[in-house]
Enzyme design. Sequence first.
Site, PDB file in Angstrom:
ATOM      1  N   GLN A 150       4.549   7.993  -4.775  1.00 52.12           N
ATOM      2  CA  GLN A 150       5.417   7.294  -3.829  1.00 52.12           C
ATOM      3  C   GLN A 150       6.021   6.063  -4.496  1.00 52.12           C
ATOM      4  O   GLN A 150       5.455   5.485  -5.413  1.00 52.12           O
ATOM      5  CB  GLN A 150       4.640   6.878  -2.580  1.00 52.12           C
ATOM      6  N   ARG A 168       0.847  -1.189   0.000  1.00 47.52           N
ATOM      7  CA  ARG A 168       0.000   0.000   0.000  1.00 47.52           C
ATOM      8  C   ARG A 168       0.879   1.234   0.000  1.00 47.52           C
ATOM      9  O   ARG A 168       1.803   1.339   0.798  1.00 47.52           O
ATOM     10  CB  ARG A 168      -0.916   0.063   1.228  1.00 47.52           C
ATOM     11  N   ILE A 169       0.596   2.146  -0.924  1.00 53.09           N
ATOM     12  CA  ILE A 169       1.206   3.467  -0.907  1.00 53.09           C
ATOM     13  C   ILE A 169       0.072   4.477  -0.843  1.00 53.09           C
ATOM     14  O   ILE A 169      -1.036   4.201  -1.298  1.00 53.09           O
ATOM     15  CB  ILE A 169       2.132   3.710  -2.128  1.00 53.09           C
ATOM     16  N   SER A 170       0.353   5.642  -0.271  1.00 55.02           N
ATOM     17  CA  SER A 170      -0.701   6.631  -0.082  1.00 55.02           C
ATOM     18  C   SER A 170      -0.985   7.445  -1.338  1.00 55.02           C
ATOM     19  O   SER A 170      -2.119   7.824  -1.590  1.00 55.02           O
ATOM     20  CB  SER A 170      -0.335   7.577   1.061  1.00 55.02           C
ATOM     21  N   THR A 171       0.063   7.729  -2.125  1.00 52.99           N
ATOM     22  CA  THR A 171      -0.112   8.535  -3.335  1.00 52.99           C
ATOM     23  C   THR A 171       0.629   7.889  -4.499  1.00 52.99           C
ATOM     24  O   THR A 171       1.621   7.186  -4.282  1.00 52.99           O
ATOM     25  CB  THR A 171       0.422   9.970  -3.143  1.00 52.99           C
TER      26      THR A 171
END
Length: 192
Positions: free
Chosen positions: A13, A7-10
């Site tokens: 990234q 999982r990455i937030s944006t």
Amino acid sequence: MKARYIRISTPDQKLERQLVKKHVNEKLYIDVCSGSTPFAEREQGQKLLSALDVTYISVHAIDRLGRNLLDILNTLEHFNSKGITLKVDNLGIESLIDGKPNQAFKLIISVLANIAEMERETMLERQREGIAIAKAKGIYKGREKGSKETVQQFLSKHKEVVKYLKSNQSLRNTAKLSGVSLGTVQKVKALL
């Protein structure tokens, strides 16, 4: 089958840090969303929860599953009930040992999940403080209450979303590719 959840937030990234311990036989599940989004509401999270052939899941760190203690524990409980072993790479521990829940894992994960939740709250508090200071200095750049954008202004601000929707991309895929929320994509679609 083995899987790796990332999982990455944006979208800007990098994934490399979470791929360091990847094995060639792992199927990747990659979400681009906030850690506050419940695991069961994420596109790849849903696929992973409903995958019938997955028996082993690796994550780089527990905060990749989420930043809410209850949500992380519910996700772990789901995996345990299905006999799926979860390995947290940066700790080197697994949720199941010989098919039985690892109590030390649950204790450590509970503490770390609580810390992840606290980090998120601290970050939001710092953000609120920064906005309050910026408002006091008269330099806050947020949208004024009551101001409205025209439909054309809104659509011109989200040209990438329009482009992906017109090329028949799904709503979730458009959100990922454009780096905007699903709600924004839905609003653009409604206005088109």
